[in-house]
Scaffold this active site. Sequence first.
Site, PDB file in Angstrom:
ATOM      1  N   LYS A  47      29.724  26.288   1.091  1.00  0.00           N
ATOM      2  CA  LYS A  47      30.183  27.580   0.232  1.00  0.00           C
ATOM      3  C   LYS A  47      29.466  28.824   1.245  1.00  0.00           C
ATOM      4  CE  LYS A  47      32.230  25.349  -2.857  1.00  0.00           C
ATOM      5  NZ  LYS A  47      33.661  25.110  -2.792  1.00  0.00           N
ATOM      6  N   GLU A  91      36.971  -0.544   7.207  1.00  0.00           N
ATOM      7  CA  GLU A  91      37.845  -0.750   6.009  1.00  0.00           C
ATOM      8  C   GLU A  91      38.945   0.002   6.083  1.00  0.00           C
ATOM      9  OE1 GLU A  91      35.105   1.097   3.198  1.00  0.00           O
ATOM     10  OE2 GLU A  91      36.669   2.543   2.740  1.00  0.00           O
ATOM     11  N   GLY A 106      34.729   6.661   8.619  1.00  0.00           N
ATOM     12  CA  GLY A 106      35.427   7.206   7.651  1.00  0.00           C
ATOM     13  C   GLY A 106      36.463   8.296   7.960  1.00  0.00           C
ATOM     14  N   GLY A 125      37.939  12.226   7.984  1.00  0.00           N
ATOM     15  CA  GLY A 125      37.335  13.562   8.027  1.00  0.00           C
ATOM     16  C   GLY A 125      37.285  14.060   9.244  1.00  0.00           C
ATOM     17  N   GLY A 126      36.697  15.248   9.269  1.00  0.00           N
ATOM     18  CA  GLY A 126      36.532  16.108  10.548  1.00  0.00           C
ATOM     19  C   GLY A 126      35.563  15.506  11.406  1.00  0.00           C
TER      20      GLY A 126
END
Length: 434
Positions: A363, A240, A217, A219-220
């Site tokens: 967070k 994909e 996928g 991202g990092g």
Amino acid sequence: MDKWQVMYKEKLASAEEIVKQVPSNAICATSCALGEAVGLAQALAERAEREELTGITHHLLLTLKNLKYLEPGMESKMKHVSYFTSGYARKTVQEGRADFMPCYYKDVPMIWRELVKAEVFYATVSPMDKHGWFSFGVSASTSRAQMSRANKIFLEVNENMPRTHGSQFVHISEVDAVFENNVPLAELGEAPITGQDRIIGDYIAELIPNGASIQLGIGGVPNAVAKALKTKKDLGLHSEMFTEGMVDLLESGAVNNSKKNIHRYKSITAFAAGSRRMYDFLDDNPGVEFHSIDYVNDINIIALHDNFVSINATIEVDLIGQACSESLGPKQFSGTGGQVDFVRGAGLSKNGKSFITTYSTAKNDSISKIKPMLTEGSHVTCTKNDIDYVVTEYGAAKLKGKTASQRAKELIAIAHPKFREELTFAAKKMNLMV
Ligand code: COA
């Protein structure tokens, strides 16, 4: 001038002339991400804004340009329908100004062929070849299905769109009008790799054998995995999305597709987004084939690859192993995309594995992303029965084949240490510490 060139010239028109053919209340569909016909969509939104049109819907899986139809107030004239609310569409959906289509990515072509009829289809394509064909470039996932029942088909020809190989082309004889718009393609900056990404990437890379076929996928973590995989041999790509890290894996020779059971020596994908360097790499490259998403993400096609490995990220996981990868509570954050398709396909592959990754906290360490129960209103992406590995910076938990109690213990062991006690307390209350 040959026959196709003559036809091309006859169909050439300005964006304003083309969008005059769109009636009020039309369902309009455009190709995913960089395949969006940005000039035509903008001209249509401007026409709608002038009050010449009402009730238009603009279906686009993934938005990479911030066009007029996303502006506040446009929803009553030209409403956006998003299938994956990343980028510019996220705010619009979260504020209730755009609609969202829940779906598996593999099912989107079926939706267009059987459930939703596009009256108008428009897409950015690469320039026409001498035989009259345009390539859907880096956006092959849903285009042919979207146009299959459309009354009007418009192409936005952009010389910056790579001409890609595979099965996804459209012929000049099939289209109603052509508009030339050589704007630069949007580029995605590479997600920075953090220390946690590197640790997670290394846990996963250790579990990937030479010769495996992989899906990554964005991202990092996927980028960190791609970096860690450079030392492997004979990997295959069936993904994909084609990502920046995949260019490096192909150029370094770690991926050569030589052990694939199908499409040997080819990388298979449905869409790409990245840098100009990537678009140049994909241009006229027979080593990378673009196919429709109902083929690439078909779990039975994925399953034909032995040792298939899929790697995707999530937002939170509960103690039985359900993962929410697309919402923050009830607030839509992204979409299912192909995550479930690949988790299930890898689950059917001989010696296949799927990895769902997450940092242990969000967070500033104030929230554990491993929770007794998913946050109220969360949208479940992977069910407990599909999930295989969950990986955080504290390790990889194998859940498939494990009981509810074993899962809870495995997941608590990879939670952030500061949350392990309260997770254990909650697990006991839920009778999960058997
Ligand atoms: N509780 C509260 N906030 C959370 C949270 C949680 N459990 N998990 C994440 N967040 C916050 C983060 O702190 C961050 O906020 P910030 O932007 O203010 O820093 C934000 O949500 C995004 O989290 P992050 O982990 O950075 O998300 P991401 O951009 O790496 O995307 C997914 C992760 C899971 C949303 C994304 O991979 C996705 O949409 N996956 C589903 C589709 C898919 O896998 N498709 C197949 C591959 S193409």
